[in-house]
Motif scaffolding. Structure first.
Motif, mmCIF file in Angstrom:
data_model
loop_
_atom_site.group_PDB
_atom_site.id
_atom_site.type_symbol
_atom_site.label_atom_id
_atom_site.label_comp_id
_atom_site.label_asym_id
_atom_site.label_seq_id
_atom_site.Cartn_x
_atom_site.Cartn_y
_atom_site.Cartn_z
ATOM 1 N N ASN A 30 25.554 19.684 3.212
ATOM 2 C CA ASN A 30 25.767 20.228 1.867
ATOM 3 C C ASN A 30 27.003 20.400 1.246
ATOM 4 O O ASN A 30 27.917 20.472 1.661
ATOM 5 N N PRO B 9 27.278 24.834 -3.477
ATOM 6 C CA PRO B 9 25.860 25.668 -3.751
ATOM 7 C C PRO B 9 25.160 25.765 -4.568
ATOM 8 O O PRO B 9 25.582 24.911 -5.585
ATOM 9 N N GLY B 10 23.654 25.908 -3.781
ATOM 10 C CA GLY B 10 22.967 25.189 -4.642
ATOM 11 C C GLY B 10 22.558 24.039 -4.540
ATOM 12 O O GLY B 10 21.665 23.521 -5.276
ATOM 13 N N LYS B 11 23.125 23.517 -3.429
ATOM 14 C CA LYS B 11 22.568 21.490 -3.699
ATOM 15 C C LYS B 11 21.348 21.218 -2.208
ATOM 16 O O LYS B 11 21.632 20.773 -2.710
ATOM 17 N N ASP C 268 17.017 26.490 6.037
ATOM 18 C CA ASP C 268 18.104 27.551 4.965
ATOM 19 C C ASP C 268 17.962 28.581 5.846
ATOM 20 O O ASP C 268 19.308 29.674 5.263
#
Length: 149
Positions: free
Chosen positions: A21, A24-26, A140
Protein backbone atom coordinates in the motif's frame (compact mmCIF):
# COMPACT_ATOMS: atom_id res chain seq x y z
CA UNK A 1 7.34 14.47 0.32
CA UNK A 2 8.29 10.78 0.23
CA UNK A 3 5.38 8.38 0.19
CA UNK A 4 5.07 5.89 3.02
CA UNK A 5 5.16 2.34 1.72
CA UNK A 6 3.38 -0.25 3.86
CA UNK A 7 3.91 -3.92 3.18
CA UNK A 8 1.41 -6.52 4.34
CA UNK A 9 2.78 -10.02 4.83
CA UNK A 10 0.04 -12.66 4.61
CA UNK A 11 1.42 -16.03 5.71
CA UNK A 12 1.00 -19.42 7.27
CA UNK A 13 3.58 -22.19 7.63
CA UNK A 14 3.44 -23.21 3.97
CA UNK A 15 2.53 -20.16 1.88
CA UNK A 16 3.04 -16.42 1.93
CA UNK A 17 2.61 -13.29 -0.15
CA UNK A 18 3.46 -9.64 0.21
CA UNK A 19 1.03 -6.86 -0.67
CA UNK A 20 1.87 -3.18 -0.85
CA UNK A 21 0.00 0.00 0.00
CA UNK A 22 1.52 3.32 -1.06
CA UNK A 23 -0.97 5.64 0.62
CA UNK A 24 -4.63 6.41 1.36
CA UNK A 25 -6.95 5.41 -1.45
CA UNK A 26 -4.24 3.42 -3.27
CA UNK A 27 -5.51 -0.01 -2.20
CA UNK A 28 -3.40 -3.15 -1.92
CA UNK A 29 -1.44 -4.66 -4.77
CA UNK A 30 0.64 -7.81 -4.96
CA UNK A 31 4.40 -7.15 -4.93
CA UNK A 32 5.84 -8.89 -7.98
CA UNK A 33 7.93 -11.95 -7.17
CA UNK A 34 7.05 -11.96 -3.48
CA UNK A 35 4.74 -14.93 -3.16
CA UNK A 36 5.79 -18.40 -2.11
CA UNK A 37 4.35 -21.78 -1.35
CA UNK A 38 5.80 -25.07 -0.27
CA UNK A 39 3.80 -28.22 -0.79
CA UNK A 40 2.34 -29.13 2.60
CA UNK A 41 3.43 -32.63 3.56
CA UNK A 42 2.45 -34.74 6.52
CA UNK A 43 5.19 -36.02 8.81
CA UNK A 44 4.65 -39.59 7.61
CA UNK A 45 5.27 -38.46 4.01
CA UNK A 46 8.59 -36.84 4.91
CA UNK A 47 10.01 -39.52 7.19
CA UNK A 48 9.36 -42.69 5.19
CA UNK A 49 12.13 -44.78 6.72
CA UNK A 50 11.51 -46.95 9.72
CA UNK A 51 12.72 -45.33 12.92
CA UNK A 52 16.17 -46.25 14.17
CA UNK A 53 16.55 -48.92 16.84
CA UNK A 54 18.36 -48.78 20.13
CA UNK A 55 19.48 -51.47 22.57
CA UNK A 56 18.35 -51.11 26.15
CA UNK A 57 21.12 -50.76 28.71
CA UNK A 58 18.98 -52.57 31.28
CA UNK A 59 17.72 -55.57 29.34
CA UNK A 60 18.30 -57.31 26.03
CA UNK A 61 15.33 -55.55 24.37
CA UNK A 62 15.43 -53.03 21.54
CA UNK A 63 13.15 -50.05 21.00
CA UNK A 64 12.48 -47.50 18.28
CA UNK A 65 14.07 -44.06 18.46
CA UNK A 66 11.65 -41.21 17.84
CA UNK A 67 12.98 -38.28 15.81
CA UNK A 68 13.93 -35.22 17.89
CA UNK A 69 11.85 -32.89 15.70
CA UNK A 70 8.73 -33.31 13.65
CA UNK A 71 9.86 -33.18 9.99
CA UNK A 72 6.78 -31.20 8.85
CA UNK A 73 7.29 -28.68 11.64
CA UNK A 74 10.98 -28.37 10.76
CA UNK A 75 10.09 -27.69 7.11
CA UNK A 76 7.64 -24.94 8.08
CA UNK A 77 10.20 -23.37 10.43
CA UNK A 78 12.74 -23.26 7.58
CA UNK A 79 10.11 -21.65 5.33
CA UNK A 80 9.40 -18.94 7.93
CA UNK A 81 13.14 -18.30 8.40
CA UNK A 82 13.52 -17.75 4.66
CA UNK A 83 10.61 -15.26 4.78
CA UNK A 84 12.28 -13.40 7.63
CA UNK A 85 15.58 -13.25 5.73
CA UNK A 86 13.80 -11.85 2.67
CA UNK A 87 12.06 -9.18 4.78
CA UNK A 88 15.40 -8.19 6.29
CA UNK A 89 17.04 -7.83 2.85
CA UNK A 90 14.12 -5.81 1.50
CA UNK A 91 14.03 -3.56 4.57
CA UNK A 92 17.75 -2.83 4.23
CA UNK A 93 17.13 -1.82 0.58
CA UNK A 94 14.39 0.57 1.75
CA UNK A 95 11.62 -1.29 -0.07
CA UNK A 96 9.11 -0.58 2.71
CA UNK A 97 8.67 1.79 5.66
CA UNK A 98 5.99 -0.03 7.62
CA UNK A 99 5.04 -3.70 7.94
CA UNK A 100 1.77 -5.39 8.84
CA UNK A 101 1.84 -9.13 9.48
CA UNK A 102 -1.28 -11.28 9.18
CA UNK A 103 -0.45 -14.90 9.90
CA UNK A 104 -1.86 -18.11 11.27
CA UNK A 105 -1.20 -18.26 15.06
CA UNK A 106 1.67 -20.76 15.00
CA UNK A 107 3.30 -19.11 11.96
CA UNK A 108 2.98 -15.68 13.61
CA UNK A 109 4.91 -16.95 16.62
CA UNK A 110 7.61 -18.39 14.37
CA UNK A 111 7.81 -15.14 12.37
CA UNK A 112 8.20 -13.11 15.57
CA UNK A 113 11.15 -15.29 16.58
CA UNK A 114 12.78 -15.21 13.14
CA UNK A 115 12.63 -11.53 12.11
CA UNK A 116 15.53 -9.18 12.73
CA UNK A 117 15.39 -6.26 15.19
CA UNK A 118 15.43 -3.77 12.27
CA UNK A 119 12.35 -5.36 10.71
CA UNK A 120 10.63 -5.51 14.14
CA UNK A 121 10.94 -1.72 14.35
CA UNK A 122 8.87 -1.35 11.15
CA UNK A 123 5.93 -3.48 12.38
CA UNK A 124 2.83 -1.36 12.95
CA UNK A 125 0.33 -4.20 13.45
CA UNK A 126 0.01 -7.96 13.72
CA UNK A 127 -3.14 -9.95 13.00
CA UNK A 128 -3.43 -13.39 14.50
CA UNK A 129 -5.46 -14.67 11.51
CA UNK A 130 -4.84 -16.95 8.57
CA UNK A 131 -5.80 -14.85 5.54
CA UNK A 132 -3.72 -16.77 2.99
CA UNK A 133 -6.69 -18.14 1.08
CA UNK A 134 -8.55 -14.83 0.77
CA UNK A 135 -8.42 -12.91 -2.51
CA UNK A 136 -6.66 -9.53 -2.31
CA UNK A 137 -9.96 -7.67 -2.82
CA UNK A 138 -11.37 -9.15 0.41
CA UNK A 139 -8.38 -8.27 2.58
CA UNK A 140 -9.40 -4.63 3.01
CA UNK A 141 -12.16 -5.55 5.45
CA UNK A 142 -9.69 -7.41 7.68
CA UNK A 143 -7.11 -4.61 7.56
CA UNK A 144 -9.61 -1.78 8.03
CA UNK A 145 -8.29 0.68 10.60
CA UNK A 146 -4.73 -0.65 10.30
CA UNK A 147 -3.86 0.81 6.92
CA UNK A 148 -5.73 3.36 4.85
CA UNK A 149 -6.24 1.18 1.80
Amino acid sequence: MKKTVTWVLIADGAQARVLENTGPGKGLKQVDGLDWAIEPLQAQEIGTDRPGRSYSSVSSGRSAIEPKTDPAEHRETQFVKSLAAMLDRQQQKGAFDRLVIAAAPIALGEIRKAISPNVKKTIVAELNKDLTNLPTAQLDQHLDGIIAA
